[in-house]
Design a protein around this motif. Structure first.
Motif, PDB file in Angstrom:
ATOM      1  N   GLY A  65       0.822  -1.214   0.000  1.00  0.00           N
ATOM      2  CA  GLY A  65       0.000   0.000   0.000  1.00  0.00           C
ATOM      3  C   GLY A  65       0.853   1.259   0.000  1.00  0.00           C
ATOM      4  O   GLY A  65       0.547   2.248  -0.684  1.00  0.00           O
ATOM      5  N   ALA A  76       0.844   4.238  -2.777  1.00  0.00           N
ATOM      6  CA  ALA A  76       0.662   5.651  -2.421  1.00  0.00           C
ATOM      7  C   ALA A  76       1.825   6.499  -2.946  1.00  0.00           C
ATOM      8  O   ALA A  76       1.628   7.614  -3.437  1.00  0.00           O
ATOM      9  CB  ALA A  76       0.539   5.792  -0.901  1.00  0.00           C
ATOM     10  N   HIS A 129      -5.696   0.341  -1.869  1.00  0.00           N
ATOM     11  CA  HIS A 129      -5.804   0.728  -0.452  1.00  0.00           C
ATOM     12  C   HIS A 129      -7.081   0.154   0.173  1.00  0.00           C
ATOM     13  O   HIS A 129      -7.104  -0.178   1.357  1.00  0.00           O
ATOM     14  CB  HIS A 129      -5.796   2.247  -0.300  1.00  0.00           C
ATOM     15  N   ASP A 177      -6.304  -3.264   1.150  1.00  0.00           N
ATOM     16  CA  ASP A 177      -5.492  -3.127   2.362  1.00  0.00           C
ATOM     17  C   ASP A 177      -6.386  -2.888   3.588  1.00  0.00           C
ATOM     18  O   ASP A 177      -6.228  -3.529   4.642  1.00  0.00           O
ATOM     19  CB  ASP A 177      -4.614  -1.884   2.143  1.00  0.00           C
ATOM     20  N   TRP A 224       3.172   4.305   7.298  1.00  0.00           N
ATOM     21  CA  TRP A 224       3.599   2.916   7.089  1.00  0.00           C
ATOM     22  C   TRP A 224       4.248   2.358   8.363  1.00  0.00           C
ATOM     23  O   TRP A 224       3.920   1.241   8.794  1.00  0.00           O
ATOM     24  CB  TRP A 224       4.586   2.851   5.919  1.00  0.00           C
ATOM     25  N   ILE A 277      -4.980   4.178   7.322  1.00  0.00           N
ATOM     26  CA  ILE A 277      -5.075   3.907   5.874  1.00  0.00           C
ATOM     27  C   ILE A 277      -6.008   4.921   5.217  1.00  0.00           C
ATOM     28  O   ILE A 277      -5.701   5.469   4.143  1.00  0.00           O
ATOM     29  CB  ILE A 277      -5.558   2.456   5.632  1.00  0.00           C
ATOM     30  N   TYR A 318      -3.107   6.918   3.362  1.00  0.00           N
ATOM     31  CA  TYR A 318      -3.026   6.222   2.065  1.00  0.00           C
ATOM     32  C   TYR A 318      -4.135   6.713   1.126  1.00  0.00           C
ATOM     33  O   TYR A 318      -3.901   6.931  -0.062  1.00  0.00           O
ATOM     34  CB  TYR A 318      -3.142   4.712   2.246  1.00  0.00           C
ATOM     35  N   LEU A 319      -5.355   6.843   1.646  1.00  0.00           N
ATOM     36  CA  LEU A 319      -6.475   7.255   0.789  1.00  0.00           C
ATOM     37  C   LEU A 319      -6.692   8.764   0.789  1.00  0.00           C
ATOM     38  O   LEU A 319      -7.610   9.253   0.123  1.00  0.00           O
ATOM     39  CB  LEU A 319      -7.751   6.521   1.213  1.00  0.00           C
TER      40      LEU A 319
END
Lengths: 186, 92
Positions: free
Chosen positions: A72, A76, A169, A172, B10, B55, B59-60
């Motif tokens: 992930g 990103a 994601h 994930d 992360w 996340i 990430y999003l």
């Protein structure tokens, strides 16, 4: 004269593609319902569920979580690289994310092979019915995600890379909810 | 210290994954039972909620959309409470 600062409409604040968010929410609802059903069925036989869970390899699943979370990160970073017009770096990062997705599937395949060798199938116990259903459906999403990452690496417009990474994601996100409920809660 | 928010996210995710796995292995290998085991289970669900939030935020990209980050955070928290309720019913 004072200037008024207009705050954007909430829908305009949402990063990325709206339809991808619709898909993300839909998938979360499906997996969320599955995990809630799993725990609801467990109420009738907590000892049986705990005994069945002992056949799972928690450390391997934990390793798979590290693999997917790292994948992930690469996805990103690929979005960021594409925004910076670094197309080669974008493709390398997407390839790295895909390879880690395949590593996840290999570990998952070994886990399924181990269960099959032990004679454990879908009908062995309700725990394993949910286990195969939820982890199998998730593994299908990982496979789809690997294909999508390959496609967006090939047709690498910034929007495609962002949408492909968002799908990854989501995979994930589902795993970090699925992993503790199926593998860790006793 | 990691300055990049993605790398920081992360590292946090890895730390939380390891923490939940170690917690689960501790429950398996020790004599955690009853309320102690339930408490450990609640901690595992809390860690899952934190991982999901990271996340979504980093990430999003919801860190840049506070309205949606808050909304998703609340719904996820309610969902985690539902799971916790279902998980604890057998020990009540």
């Amino acid at each position: 004269m004072s200037e008024t600062v207009e705050t954007p409409h909430p829908l305009e604040q949402l990063p990325g593609d709206l339809m991808m968010w619709v898909l993300i929410v839909s998938e979360l609802l499906v997996f969320g319902a599955g995990l809630a059903a799993f725990l609801a069925v467990r109420i009738g036989d907590p000892a049986g569920f705990a005994a069945a869970q002992d056949h799972l390899h928690r450390a391997a699943a934990g390793l798979n979580t590290v693999v997917l979370v790292t994948s992930g990160l690469l996805a990103a970073l690929a979005v960021r690289a594409r925004e910076a017009e670094q197309r080669l770096r974008t493709r390398c990062l997407l390839a790295g994310a895909s390879v880690l997705g395949l590593v996840f599937l290999i570990i998952k395949g070994m886990e399924y092979a181990d269960k099959a060798a032990a004679g454990i199938g879908v009908e062995t116990h309700p725990f394993f019915t949910f286990y195969y259903l939820l982890t199998g459906f998730h593994a299908a999403h990982v496979l789809a995600g690997v294909i999508i990452l390959g496609l967006v690496g090939w047709k690498d417009s910034p929007r495609s890379v962002e949408v492909g990474a968002a799908f990854w994601h989501m995979v994930d996100l589902v795993w970090v909810l699925l992993f503790p409920v199926i593998y860790l809660l006793r | 210290m990691l300055r990049d928010p993605l790398l920081r996210a992360w590292a946090l995710l890895i730390g939380l994954c390891l923490a939940s796995t170690v917690l689960a292995l501790a429950i398996e290998r020790t004599s955690f039972a009853g309320l102690a085991a339930t408490g450990a289970g609640a901690a595992i669900l809390l860690l899952a909620w934190l991982k999901a939030r990271i996340i979504l935020s980093e990430y999003l990209g919801l860190a840049a959309a506070p309205f949606w980050r808050r909304g998703f955070g609340i719904v996820l928290a309610l969902y985690a409470l539902l799971l916790l309720g279902l998980y604890t019913i057998p020990v009540l």
